[in-house]
Motif scaffolding. Structure first.
Motif, mmCIF file in Angstrom:
data_model
loop_
_atom_site.group_PDB
_atom_site.id
_atom_site.type_symbol
_atom_site.label_atom_id
_atom_site.label_comp_id
_atom_site.label_asym_id
_atom_site.label_seq_id
_atom_site.Cartn_x
_atom_site.Cartn_y
_atom_site.Cartn_z
ATOM 1 N N CYS A 156 -0.177 3.535 3.125
ATOM 2 C CA CYS A 156 0.200 3.028 4.446
ATOM 3 C C CYS A 156 1.681 2.639 4.493
ATOM 4 C CB CYS A 156 -0.664 1.823 4.816
ATOM 5 S SG CYS A 156 -2.428 2.203 4.931
ATOM 6 N N CYS B 156 -7.238 1.701 3.751
ATOM 7 C CA CYS B 156 -7.313 3.090 3.281
ATOM 8 C C CYS B 156 -7.799 3.183 1.841
ATOM 9 C CB CYS B 156 -5.973 3.791 3.456
ATOM 10 S SG CYS B 156 -4.752 3.309 2.232
ATOM 11 N N CYS C 98 0.862 -1.191 0.000
ATOM 12 C CA CYS C 98 0.000 0.000 0.000
ATOM 13 C C CYS C 98 0.890 1.230 0.000
ATOM 14 C CB CYS C 98 -0.919 0.042 1.219
ATOM 15 S SG CYS C 98 -1.849 1.606 1.249
ATOM 16 N N CYS D 128 -6.214 -1.367 -0.764
ATOM 17 C CA CYS D 128 -5.847 -1.551 0.643
ATOM 18 C C CYS D 128 -7.115 -1.617 1.495
ATOM 19 C CB CYS D 128 -4.979 -0.385 1.111
ATOM 20 S SG CYS D 128 -4.674 -0.353 2.888
#
Ligand SMILES: [Zn+2]
Ligand SMILES: [Zn+2]
Length: 895
Positions: free
Chosen positions: A184, A352, A181, A349
């Motif tokens: 992240c 998010c 990701c 993800c």
């Protein structure tokens, strides 16, 4: 608890006090209610994220668990429901990072230690409030055993697991393509990637052959990755390309020579049959690259910007900016052959929603195959079973196709990986350790710990035993492992449920539970899953405040059958939750009536055994309610056992609302008031059946049942329904004759009420009824309840026998007995005849005009088929209605 029951049921005034009383008494800890006895019954609560706020999904999941645990606790099991919270690495870190962003800071500004302190502070401040919210809905977990996945004990279990698996060769570090990701900035497991269908494109690109003319066309959905291409691959037996294998093409835009290679993994049916190979950015290409020793060129930064490995003009561009620049260049040089629309699944993800980028990196993995094998066998040999059964297929296919689990996360919040690296070039040892290392064990030089933390699920897959003290051999572990039931929503079947089975079998030698109940999810009336982003959620705490926890629980349970979703209307809380609240009101009022008429402990019927009162003292109604009560015990108990919780709730609801409140209490009033003999028997029967009903309902509606149950006179101050014995079925209460005979009484009263309504007889007006019983049995049954029938049907008189009257309403009961209500005394026959007559005339005119309409060739041929059909149906309905009215006129003897 000695103050009288409030006249109005007010959940908020009783629920929190009762909850506090339960916990003060320690009723949820198995030791306190089943000292030394009872088989253990254990449920592990899916640990909510520590910063989570209670939503309806939690509400449903925890209500189901609470119903089961309360049921088994009352059955005398040593019932343990283990609660806990999950540190939820990525989710919690994201929350705190968002808070920092409001201060204009990133975690890198704070540095690792300060950031982790900050997360701890946040968790201490806001965390675990979800547990209080679970208490507000009545959850009877053993809070004295609450764990947090980052607790010392559970952290030790995590380390032990990692080290053991490493020593067994099941944990390894590898250089592979993983899901990344870019927001992240961490690796994610396959399960943490949400696949979503999106509209995309396939671009067909021309790569020119070197040392000659012509080109090879390759197709791609991510053209920006071409910057890292290191080959073009074709299938070895693809005749179109066999002459080109070994030649070179010039990679456009980048101007680098790359070879054409042959590999079996290429699908000759896809696109042109030639594919670009980007080992650093695609899992399949990575494998091809390995087989052909191709270089891997990583053209992206962790943030998914173009890296320094790409030509200058692209460096630093976001992946999508780079995509459009590359496509523009290809187009202007005539190398973009064509573009196709293409709908395909793209990974996002799960925390998010950023689009995942496959990324080549060093990560830690768990080898899953040997863990999965016994977990599959446990399902196939029937050790574990799923409710609903079909979920077993999902479990099987996931385990059969299992891939290694990437467990390292590039986060700061979580269990740091217990691996130390020695930087000395002469040594370079990698040490895996149960305790923190300050120096390299090999050369005593400095060692540095792996920067990464473990996947959150690497701690939650251990909770069935780590929450009980493992790796120590604790008493709890011996007593409560393995557990029994796992209750989960299906979306964490792979994340959590299946992995716990694998870890349980591997570390404990036994599955952690044998029955897995995967319930549905909560959806709105458009069948959309409730979610924050859709704004279609219902706050369970708001429902608790307005309608009570019991009403919330009843609504969820009664709205859910096995394997189906629960539909609630977020726009109309009143129609969604009022029926359950009305049920609670009905129960409250029935309870107040019963308790106020008991004056003192009732004459005992002998626990659940009604025979202490001699059977011949019982009236037909008594025998009937005792038989209905017994049947409800059987039905509800079986339904609870089979997780058919809505059926259990439905059976108890019918018993309380209809049998007990609407019929038996009404029937028994004259005896309770002393107007008829047998008051003490009536009191004994009503007390017992009400007590049983409360106990049956307790798992679903714990508060109101406790409030009423404790009010029985003579109850010890410490008695709680939550540990009262579960009602037992009793064959001696079975009474098919009573069910049949009182059933006929109910039917007769219903029929007379129907006739009263049909002829508009005023509620206060008494009427006569003549009933012609079909046989001697019917006659005997009705005779026994003569006064009940007279009272409940509002009769002036009831005659049983041949009917000689003609003018009135009549009905036939299911056993063939006939009911006749003379109407001459109750209504003005002449007026009724007149009313019916003009109604028949009106219908006649409507029928006539409708027949004309339908006889009209033009209308029938021109109007749409369904319109004509509807008009025909109207005609039929009017004709039938007219017949009914004519029949009524005949019965009334109208001229
Ligand atoms: Zn993310
Ligand atoms: Zn060393």
């Amino acid at each position: 608890m000695s103050e009288p029951l409030a006249p109005q049921y007010n959940p908020s005034s009783i629920e929190s006090d009762l909850y506090r009383w339960w916990t003060d008494q320690g009723l949820f800890a198995p030791e306190s209610h089943a000292p030394g006895s009872g088989d253990p019954y254990v449920i592990q609560m899916p640990p909510p994220n520590v910063t989570a706020v209670l939503h309806m999904g939690h509400g449903l999941n925890n209500t189901v668990q609470d119903v089961l645990i309360r049921f088994e606790r009352m059955r005398g099991r040593r019932a343990l429901w283990v609660p806990g919270t999950d540190h939820a690495g990525i989710a919690t870190q994201n929350v705190v990072e968002r808070l920092l962003a409001q201060e204009g800071l990133t975690r890198f500004d704070l540095g690792r230690d300060a950031f982790v302190d900050r997360v701890w502070a946040h968790v201490r401040e806001t965390g675990a409030s979800i547990l209080d919210q679970l208490k507000a809905i009545g959850s009877s977990a053993d809070w004295s055993r609450t764990y947090f996945t980052l607790d010392e004990g559970l952290s030790r279990a995590v380390r032990e697991t990692f080290v053991r698996l490493y020593e067994e060769g099941l944990v390894y570090r590898g250089h592979y393509i993983i899901n990344w990701c870019p927001r992240c900035l961490t690796a994610l497991s396959n399960e943490e990637v949400d696949k979503e269908e999106v509209d995309g494109h396939i671009w067909h690109l021309r790569y020119g052959l070197q040392g000659g003319t012509g080109h090879v066309t390759v197709a791609t959905t991510r053209p920006e990755t071409m910057l890292g291409d290191t080959a073009v691959a074709v299938h070895p037996s693809d005749d179109r390309y066999s002459h080109l294998i070994g030649r070179q093409v010039l990679l456009p835009v980048v101007d680098r020579s790359i070879p054409i290679i042959a590999d079996d993994a290429v699908d000759p049916e896809f696109g042109s049959g030639a594919v670009k190979v980007t080992p650093a950015h695609d899992p399949l290409d990575f494998e091809i690259g390995r087989r052909h020793a191709l270089p891997s060129i990583d053209v992206m930064t962790p943030e998914a910007r173009i890296s320094l490995a790409a030509p200058d003009r692209f460096q630093g561009l976001d992946r999508y900016e780079a995509r459009s620049r590359i496509l523009a260049e290809l187009e202007s040089s005539g190398l973009l052959e064509r573009v196709e629309e293409h709908r395909h699944a793209v990974g996002h993800c799960y925390r998010c929603a950023t689009v995942i980028e496959p990324r080549l990196s060093d990560q830690w993995f768990v080898r899953m195959e040997s863990l999965a094998r016994p977990a599959l066998a446990a399902y196939r040999d029937g050790t574990i079973s799923f409710v609903p059964e079909r979920r077993g297929d999902d479990y099987t296919s996931w385990l059969e196709a299992i891939r290694d689990w990437v467990i390292s996360r590039q986060l700061w919040w979580g269990h740091r990986i217990p691996v130390w690296y020695c930087d000395s070039p002469a040594c370079g040892a990698t040490s895996v350790s149960r305790t923190d290392l300050s120096a390299c064990p090999e050369c005593k030089g400095p060692a540095r710990q792996d920067e990464d933390v473990l996947d959150t699920w690497f701690s939650s897959w251990l909770v069935p035993f780590s929450s009980l003290g493992w790796p120590d051999n604790t008493k709890d572990l011996a007593m409560y492992y393995p557990g029994n039931t796992l209750v989960s929503s299906p979306d964490i079947l792979f994340f959590w449920v299946a992995r716990m089975i694998m870890s349980g079998l591997h570390f404990m030698g036994q599955v952690p539970y044998t029955r897995i109940y995967l319930h549905g999810v909560v959806r709105d009336t458009q069948h959309r899953k409730m979610s924050k982003s859709l704004g279609n959620g219902i706050d369970p705490l708001e429902v608790v405040e307005r309608y009570g926890a019991d009403a919330l629980r009843y609504s969820l349970i009664s709205g859910m059958s096995v394997g189906t979703d629960v539909i609630l209307d977020p726009k109309d809380l009143e129609s969604t939750f009022a029926p359950a609240r009305n049920f609670a009101n009905k129960l409250w009022n029935a309870g107040r009536f019963i308790l106020s008429n008991l004056d003192g402990p009732p004459r005992p019927l002998g626990g659940d055994h009604p025979v202490v009162v001699r059977k011949k003292e019982l009236t037909l109604a008594d025998r009937w309610i005792l038989a209905r009560c017994d049947a409800t015990v059987v039905e509800a108990t079986e339904a609870y056992e089979r997780f058919r919780l809505n059926e259990a709730a439905g059976a108890i609801y019918r018993f309380i609302w209809s049998d007990l409140a609407d019929w038996y209490i009404e029937q028994v009033k004259p005896r309770l008031y002393g107007e008829q003999p047998g008051g003490d028997v009536a009191r004994a029967v009503v007390a017992q059946t009400f007590d049983v009903a409360l106990r049956l309902l307790h798992p679903v509606m714990p508060f109101i049942t406790e409030a009423l149950w404790r009010k029985f006179a003579g109850r010890p101050e410490t008695a709680s329904i939550s540990i009262a014995p579960w009602p037992r079925a009793d064959r001696r209460a079975q009474d098919p004759d009573a069910l049949r005979d009182f059933g006929l009484v109910q039917e007769l009263v219903g029929a007379i009420r129907g006739i009263r309504a049909e002829y508009g007889i005023a509620p206060g007006q008494v009427v006569r009824a003549v009933v012609t019983p079909n046989d001697a049995t019917a006659s005997k049954g009705l005779e026994q309840e003569r006064s009940t029938i007279i009272r409940l049907a509002k009769l002036a008189a009831l005659s049983l026998g041949e009917n000689r009257e003609r003018v009135g309403g009549h009905a036939v009961l299911s056993d063939g007995s006939a009911v006749f209500v003379p109407l001459g005394e109750a209504i003005d026959i002449g007026r009724e005849c007149g009313r019916l007559g003009s109604e028949v005339d009106r219908l006649g005119r409507m029928v006539e005009s409708q027949e004309r309409k339908l006889g009209n060739e033009q209308f029938v041929s021109r109007a749409p088929g369904d319109v004509v059909e509807r008009e025909r149906q109207k005609l039929t309905a009017w004709k039938e209605q007219s017949q009914v009215l004519l029949k009524k006129r005949e019965l009334l003897g109208c001229s």
